[in-house]
Scaffold this active site. Structure first.
Site, PDB file in Angstrom:
ATOM      1  CD  GLU A 170      56.984  33.822  70.366  1.00 32.37           C
ATOM      2  OE1 GLU A 170      56.675  32.836  69.678  1.00 32.37           O
ATOM      3  OE2 GLU A 170      57.816  34.685  69.990  1.00 32.37           O
ATOM      4  CB  SER A 202      63.277  47.685  66.897  1.00 32.69           C
ATOM      5  OG  SER A 202      62.844  48.243  68.132  1.00 32.69           O
ATOM      6  CE  LYS A 207      59.724  41.168  67.765  1.00 29.85           C
ATOM      7  NZ  LYS A 207      60.582  40.196  68.412  1.00 29.85           N
TER       8      LYS A 207
HETATM    9  C1  LIG Z   1      59.419  47.323  68.392  1.00 31.26           C
HETATM   10  C2  LIG Z   1      60.094  46.195  69.074  1.00 31.26           C
HETATM   11  N1  LIG Z   1      61.424  46.265  69.298  1.00 31.26           N
HETATM   12  C3  LIG Z   1      62.094  45.268  69.919  1.00 31.26           C
HETATM   13  C4  LIG Z   1      61.437  44.138  70.374  1.00 31.26           C
HETATM   14  C5  LIG Z   1      62.232  43.090  71.085  1.00 31.26           C
HETATM   15  O1  LIG Z   1      62.376  41.914  70.371  1.00 31.26           O
HETATM   16  P1  LIG Z   1      63.772  41.481  69.759  1.00 31.26           P
HETATM   17  O2  LIG Z   1      64.762  41.584  70.851  1.00 31.26           O
HETATM   18  O3  LIG Z   1      63.544  40.099  69.297  1.00 31.26           O
HETATM   19  O4  LIG Z   1      64.080  42.420  68.642  1.00 31.26           O
HETATM   20  C6  LIG Z   1      60.055  44.011  70.162  1.00 31.26           C
HETATM   21  C7  LIG Z   1      59.346  42.814  70.628  1.00 31.26           C
HETATM   22  O5  LIG Z   1      58.174  42.696  70.593  1.00 31.26           O
HETATM   23  C8  LIG Z   1      59.374  45.059  69.492  1.00 31.26           C
HETATM   24  O6  LIG Z   1      58.060  45.003  69.265  1.00 31.26           O
END
Ligand SMILES: Cc1ncc(COP(=O)(O)O)c(C=O)c1O
Length: 393
Positions: free
Chosen positions: A111, A377, A89
């Site tokens: 948000e 992620s 993020k």
């Molecule tokens: C570690 C992590 N992975 C994935 C996501 C999902 O978001 P996005 O689909 O925008 O990557 C989030 C959302 O808060 C997150 O914190």
């Protein structure tokens, strides 16, 4: 770019800017300025410098040897969990704060679901000395408590969203309401590839650093910049879009997007948007969302706060409809087991969102020489409580 946005803000049938009259000036200002600003050399230099020296990029591409043995393929982890603040993020938050500064904005709103986008936004606001207000569903504030404390420590105000399912969708509604009331001085840093055009394109561009680096790293480590498979979890879809971006036109690369099935796709407690959704409008764009026959949004459910969202970004809706990417879903139980496995086989505790992408490996069969990249992620520190309760540690 074949799968990119057109000049009207659409990806095939999806996208656009479905906004109330009162938001028009804000969104129009962004639309007119974003490409000029982000392609400016000064902007690019500042963005690159912060990504390198503040975030710690490039994030490693790690060859997960025990996973490779277990699943019978060459499995690589793209380590976004090692970024400053613990997830992908921050890439987008840095890009948007630099843009907000150039637009002369004095106040930031955001948000957040899992709190990772809220923490990233609070972080860049502290860095730039700008006021920050983060909206977060009451349920998410409880299940991601460490991130609420982090945001407060960083000087942000956290505003609880207490309507609807008290999760990400409701936080997004509150943030949009705030923006309507504060159109001149405030920039809304949306945390995923959702919202009215130009947000989905802008956020995808900021996150595209993930696949840009992956290509270079694969070339260095394997002699070939193209893998057979790329996997990522999807809430709104920003880590997946960043992970897919530079592979979109390489049609031989199979793109796999993993949604949250919650307690099961047909359990009534799910966030598997492509399975359960239809075309409609959510948070300013035409996309696929979970809705009743008369168009009311269905409350989503997932144990993972970051995937607990009833829609997906419009570019994902397009990639799904034209079959460029495959969309699957993983239950809470499958994700938590995958989180435990990754912790104990690779020494990496993943975010529960990420654990959904890892669980997908169980459902696939590979050839021994396949190369598979998974976007890790985020890290699991924020989810320890949930893991502990589930496994009774
Ligand atoms: C570690 C992590 N992975 C994935 C996501 C999902 O978001 P996005 O689909 O925008 O990557 C989030 C959302 O808060 C997150 O914190």
């Amino acid at each position: 770019m074949k799968y990119g946005v057109n000049e009207h803000g659409y990806y095939g049938d999806f996208g656009g800017a479905y906004i109330p009259e009162m938001l028009y000036p804000n969104v129009e200002e962004l639309r007119q300025q974003y490409l000029n600003i982000i392609s400016d050399e000064g902007f690019k230099a500042e963005f690159d410098d912060l990504l390198k020296n503040y975030v710690g990029r490039p994030s490693p591409l790690y060859h997960a040897k025990r996973y490779s043995e277990k699943y019978g393929a060459n499995i690589y982890f793209k380590r976004e969990d090692l970024n400053h603040t613990g997830s992908h993020k921050i890439n987008n938050a840095i890009g948007q704060i630099l843009l907000a500064k150039r637009l002369g904005k004095k106040r930031i709103i955001a948000e957040t679901g899992a709190g990772q986008h809220g923490v990233a936004t609070a972080t860049v606001c502290a860095l730039m000395g700008i006021e920050c207000v983060v909206y977060m569903g009451e349920i998410d504030m409880a299940r991601q408590a460490p991130n609420v404390s982090r945001m407060k420590m960083l000087g942000a105000t956290v505003m609880p969203a207490s309507s609807g399912s008290k999760t990400l969708k409701d936080a997004t509604n509150e943030a949009l309401r705030d923006w309507i009331g504060n159109p001149v001085d405030t920039h809304y840093i949306i945390g995923s590839v959702v919202g009215p055009y130009p947000y989905p394109d802008m956020v995808a561009r900021f996150q595209s650093i993930i696949s840009e680096e992956t290509k270079k790293q694969l070339l260095e480590q394997t002699g070939n910049e193209l893998p057979q498979y790329v996997l990522a979890c999807v809430g709104g879809g920003s880590n997946a879009m960043g992970m897919f971006y530079h592979f979109l036109d390489d049609e031989d690369v199979k793109l796999v997007a993993v949604e949250a099935a919650g307690k099961g796709i047909n359990s009534g407690h799910s966030a598997a948007t492509t399975f359960l959704g239809q075309e409609g409008v959510l948070h300013g764009s035409r996309t696929i969302l979970m809705q009743t026959p008369d168009g009311q949004v269905v409350e989503p459910y997932s144990i993972s706060a970051g995937l607990d969202y009833p829609g997906i970004g419009p570019q994902h809706a397009h990639l799904y409809k034209i079959n460029r990417a495959q969309y699957t879903s993983i239950t809470d139980d499958e994700a938590l087991q995958a989180g435990l496995l990754c912790s104990q086989m690779e020494g990496i505790i993943p975010a529960i969102e990420t654990a959904h992408a890892l669980a997908q490996l169980e459902k696939m069969t590979f050839k021994l020489d396949d190369t598979v990249v998974i976007c890790i992620s985020g890290r699991g520190d924020k989810d320890l409580d949930t893991y502990i309760k589930y496994f009774n540690f």
